[in-house]
Enzyme design. Sequence first.
Site, PDB file in Angstrom:
ATOM      1  N   SER A 306     -38.083 -18.413 -53.101  1.00 40.94           N
ATOM      2  CA  SER A 306     -37.283 -17.202 -53.277  1.00 40.94           C
ATOM      3  C   SER A 306     -35.787 -17.434 -53.063  1.00 40.94           C
ATOM      4  CB  SER A 306     -37.825 -16.070 -52.404  1.00 40.94           C
ATOM      5  OG  SER A 306     -37.660 -16.327 -51.051  1.00 40.94           O
ATOM      6  N   ASP A 317     -27.523 -25.288 -61.630  1.00 41.18           N
ATOM      7  CA  ASP A 317     -27.093 -24.877 -62.971  1.00 41.18           C
ATOM      8  C   ASP A 317     -25.576 -24.939 -63.144  1.00 41.18           C
ATOM      9  OD1 ASP A 317     -29.724 -24.463 -63.527  1.00 41.18           O
ATOM     10  OD2 ASP A 317     -29.568 -22.322 -63.929  1.00 41.18           O
ATOM     11  N   LYS A 331     -41.032 -18.717 -56.768  1.00 43.13           N
ATOM     12  CA  LYS A 331     -41.094 -17.260 -56.564  1.00 43.13           C
ATOM     13  C   LYS A 331     -39.831 -16.639 -57.142  1.00 43.13           C
ATOM     14  CE  LYS A 331     -41.433 -13.443 -53.442  1.00 43.13           C
ATOM     15  NZ  LYS A 331     -40.299 -12.748 -54.088  1.00 43.13           N
TER      16      LYS A 331
END
Length: 413
Positions: A306, A317, A331
């Site tokens: 999470s 990214d 998750k």
Amino acid sequence: MKNLWKKFTSALMILGLCYITTSLNPVLAQTPQALYDKAWKLIDTKFVDQTNNNQNWERWRHKYDSVIKTEQDAYIAIDTMVSSLNDVYTKFLNPKEYKEENDSIQGSLKGIGVQIGVRDGKLLIIAPIEDTPGEKAGLKAEDEILEINGKSAKGITVDAAAEQIRGEEGTQVELLIKREGEAPKLYKITRANIELKSVSTKIPKYAKLSPNVGYIRLSSFISKNATMEFQNALIENRDKEGIILDLRSNPGGLLTNAIFIADMLLDGQVIVSTVDRDGYKETQRSNPKVVSRQPMVVLINGGSASASEILSGALKDNGRATIVGKKSFGKGLVQEINKLPNGAAMHITIQKYLTPNGTDINKKGIEPDIEVDITAEDVKAERDPQLEKANELLSSGRYARNAARAAESQRLR
């Protein structure tokens, strides 16, 4: 960070965990039937899957009208109703469970400071928390708890054991401990108010890091103090040429904490996007000011979930860090904490989230840039190949220069 904070002052966001307390106003006591109906309405209007697991949600509304007489009846009925959604993250919390969750968010509890678990039917100490009565008394990971206050711990649940071990500050608890190769020993430990620290800069005793490499262990995003602790850790390591951020086995926590921490490391880039049940997408960007531009390696594993995945995904990214280890848990859902009458609450999955590149990692996880495993032999030999790889990368002047150029390139876009 101030601009980000303004977005969330009216809502407490949690992940892995959950995302928001819906009301800051006191919730008045209501009848057990009204409690159940309140839970039904919340799911009907908020649950991310508008089909509610492909069922006629209306059928649940009056299903238990004739049998709900007490609050306990309502709790059982709500649990049954919620289980039909087939979503492990949407759950009901009775008043006791909700209080314990709030205590964790506040960053403190009263007890002896040990994490416990059950394995093969044995109640074990997973780890003592640093600088707590449990650690000072000499308790160690893998210690088996045979008795609590003279009562056998055989067959006990973790929740029941935790309830017996916790208690008011200044009172004592007696634990009969069995350590491998030793006779059972009785420990009398005085309970205290335990401050739950989310961040540590203490290098593992078996690790040998280069002097120019800093280490920050972020074990949870739950405590409201996590962001300040992390910022202090960055300041403590400001003279290092690179930093290892250890998110391994970090199960998540407050979504706001993940966003604020990412904001310290990113310079105007996207942190995360959330998509609700109506397809509405909201994107959170970092402010164009950072606390640290140092090259960074992030460690993850299958227990990183999470909020850990939001942070590691944002850093990956945006080319801000190299991810080392094993694929994360996967998750990619966001829950909302909704207060219910009489001190109860519900976690409801209300959104999914996407990494800056638009990747939905739910049930997929974050893939590391460099996959490194830890074998049973490594554990036995007290070796950490993942930490060693991170240190190797950051100790390389070439890596540091490339990472700095990548970060600068991202900043100029």
